[in-house]
Structure formats: structure tokens, C-alpha cells
Design an enzyme around this catalytic site. Structure first.
Site, mmCIF file in Angstrom:
data_model
loop_
_atom_site.group_PDB
_atom_site.id
_atom_site.type_symbol
_atom_site.label_atom_id
_atom_site.label_comp_id
_atom_site.label_asym_id
_atom_site.label_seq_id
_atom_site.Cartn_x
_atom_site.Cartn_y
_atom_site.Cartn_z
ATOM 1 C CG ASP A 44 -2.214 0.802 0.910
ATOM 2 O OD1 ASP A 44 -2.813 0.597 -0.174
ATOM 3 O OD2 ASP A 44 -2.583 1.654 1.735
ATOM 4 C CB CYS A 135 -8.801 4.608 -4.152
ATOM 5 S SG CYS A 135 -7.545 4.915 -2.919
ATOM 6 C CE1 TYR A 139 -9.107 0.275 0.764
ATOM 7 C CE2 TYR A 139 -7.938 1.021 2.707
ATOM 8 C CZ TYR A 139 -8.029 0.187 1.610
ATOM 9 O OH TYR A 139 -7.034 -0.731 1.366
ATOM 10 C CE1 TYR A 165 -8.359 5.174 4.461
ATOM 11 C CE2 TYR A 165 -7.544 3.503 5.971
ATOM 12 C CZ TYR A 165 -7.344 4.374 4.921
ATOM 13 O OH TYR A 165 -6.096 4.460 4.330
ATOM 14 C CD GLU A 207 -9.510 -0.258 -3.483
ATOM 15 O OE1 GLU A 207 -9.288 -0.828 -2.406
ATOM 16 O OE2 GLU A 207 -8.839 0.707 -3.876
HETATM 17 C C1 LIG Z 1 -5.504 -0.253 -2.212
HETATM 18 C C2 LIG Z 1 -6.025 0.904 -1.418
HETATM 19 N N1 LIG Z 1 -7.272 1.375 -1.727
HETATM 20 C C3 LIG Z 1 -7.746 2.434 -1.006
HETATM 21 C C4 LIG Z 1 -7.026 3.018 -0.018
HETATM 22 C C5 LIG Z 1 -7.610 4.177 0.762
HETATM 23 N N2 LIG Z 1 -7.158 5.410 0.250
HETATM 24 C C6 LIG Z 1 -5.771 2.514 0.242
HETATM 25 N N3 LIG Z 1 -4.988 3.050 1.204
HETATM 26 N N4 LIG Z 1 -5.264 1.442 -0.463
#
Ligand SMILES: Cc1ncc(CN)c(N)n1
Length: 231
Positions: A44, A135, A139, A165, A207
Site C-alpha cells: 500500500d 479507492c 474504504y 476511514y 480493490e
Molecule cells: C488499495 C487501497 N485502496 C484504497 C485506499 C484508501 N485510500 C488505500 N490506502 N489502499
């Protein structure tokens, strides 16, 4: 129905599968295997670095300063704020954040970042927004759901992650994405709207796949000594 609502409706089976994913369930239950947390943060960190570059590409599609300011603020959010949930995972796993940086992208993270890059290099602003939106959106929904279902106290190992989140700020970011997607869709023809839907669904699938990648510690099939493939 708003176009953004149609995107969300079409993606509903994917969002539901994400809520049921063992990694996501494990966050709520306070019980995620240590190696999964480590693999997640390693991937990440690189994913979010690339996400900032894609925000830069998105700026090149903007025709208003308001849209430019939004993307500029999102780069600040990723760089300065999204380190907190990473630190939460590192603390639970008992590792230093600094030791997890600069990993080569695993196949799924590579695929996901290249999908968003392709949409933002070759597509319109609407296509770019649709590829990026899952993204924050997934979350925000995970955070909101875990906050209401688990209602964690400070003793919960993932209290910081869930609070981050499930917080209104991520909700506001998602709502701004929705409003900008709707504004673009109003000006778009049928073909562009089809592409926006396709990009949104592909990113939502990726995702889900990203959680699996971390949970199963996905790697390239042949391990190499060199880390030159980190981009
Ligand atoms: C793969 C992923 N997707 C979403 C997020 C949240 N911004 C994240 N940190 N990483």
C-alpha cells in the site's frame, strides 16, 4: 438517479464481497495475521505513492482551478494523513514502518496502478475520476460499517484504522468524487459514460483483489535478488 449512484449500484456485488473479505472481517474482529498486515503495508505504501503520481496526471485534465485544488489537497491527504492507518498496522504487527518501504509492486498492485494510469493518461477527466473513486469510496464504506457494527474502543487493535476511514473526512472526499463524477457525466456522451462505468467496476474488482493479494502474500512467480523492478 445520479450517475455516481448508478456506478455504486452496478458495483454492489463487489462492495459486498469486499465487506465479507477475511482481511476486512479480521480488521473488525481485531484479528489479522501479522504477515498479511506487513504485506499490505509494503504494497500500500507503493500503491499510494503511485496514486499521488496519478493525481498529478489528473491535474493535467482539469479545466478549473477548483478541480486542481481538489487533487492537490488529495495529494496532501495521502502523504500526510494516510500514514496513520499504516502506522496502526505496523504497531499491531510489531514492525517499523521505515522497514516496509520500497518494495517491488506485487502483480495485483501493479495491475491496479497501471489500470488507473492508463485511464488517466488516455481518458477524460470523468474517466480518470471513475477509475480513482473506488479507492476512497470502498474504504469509507468499510470504515463506516466497521465503526457502526464493531463500535471499537481504544483497546481494539485496529481502533485507529477504523476511526480514520470511518471518519467524516473520508466521507466528504467520497462525496466530492461523486459530485465531480456527476458533473462530468452530465457533459459526457454514451461512449464516455460506458468507459466511466467500466473503469469504476475494474477498480472496484482490483480493490477486492488487493485485499486478497495482502492476505495471501501474493508475489511474482519467480523470486529475484534484485529490487530493480520496484517501479
Ligand atoms: C488499495 C487501497 N485502496 C484504497 C485506499 C484508501 N485510500 C488505500 N490506502 N489502499
Amino acid at each position: 438517479m445520479r450517475f455516481s449512484e448508478k456506478l455504486r449500484q452496478e458495483a454492489d456485488p463487489i462492495f459486498n464481497a469486499i465487506f465479507e473479505h477475511p482481511f476486512v472481517k479480521g480488521i473488525g474482529e481485531g484479528n489479522v495475521p501479522k504477515q498479511a498486515l506487513i504485506h499490505y503495508v509494503m504494497q500500500d505504501y507503493e500503491y499510494l505513492t503511485t496514486f499521488c503520481r496519478i493525481y498529478g496526471l489528473a491535474v493535467s485534465k482539469c479545466t478549473t482551478r477548483e478541480d486542481m485544488t481538489f487533487f492537490q489537497e488529495q495529494i496532501g491527504f495521502v502523504l500526510n494523513e494516510e500514514i496513520h492507518p499504516h502506522n496502526n498496522f505496523c504497531e499491531v504487527a510489531g514492525v517499523r514502518y521505515e522497514d516496509l518501504q520500497k518494495a517491488p509492486l506485487a502483480p495485483t498492485a501493479h495491475h491496479y496502478t497501471r489500470h488507473m494510469m492508463e485511464a488517466s493518461i488516455n481518458g477524460s477527466l470523468g474517466e480518470t475520476l471513475a477509475a480513482l473513486a473506488p479507492c476512497p469510496w470502498t474504504y469509507w464504506e468499510i470504515g463506516r460499517k466497521l465503526k457502526s457494527e464493531v463500535n471499537p474502543d481504544k483497546q481494539h487493535p485496529f481502533y485507529d484504522w477504523i476511526s480514520f476511514y470511518g471518519n467524516d473526512e473520508v466521507g466528504t472526499i467520497t462525496e466530492t468524487f461523486m459530485a465531480k463524477i456527476d458533473a462530468c457525466a452530465e457533459q459526457a456522451g454514451e461512449r464516455e459514460k460506458e468507459l466511466m462505468l467500466s473503469h469504476f467496476l475494474k477498480s472496484s474488482q482490483l480493490e477486492h483483489q488487493f485485499w486478497t493479494m495482502a492476505y495471501e502474500q501474493e508475489e511474482w512467480p519467480v523470486r529475484l535478488q534484485s529490487s530493480i523492478s520496484s517501479l
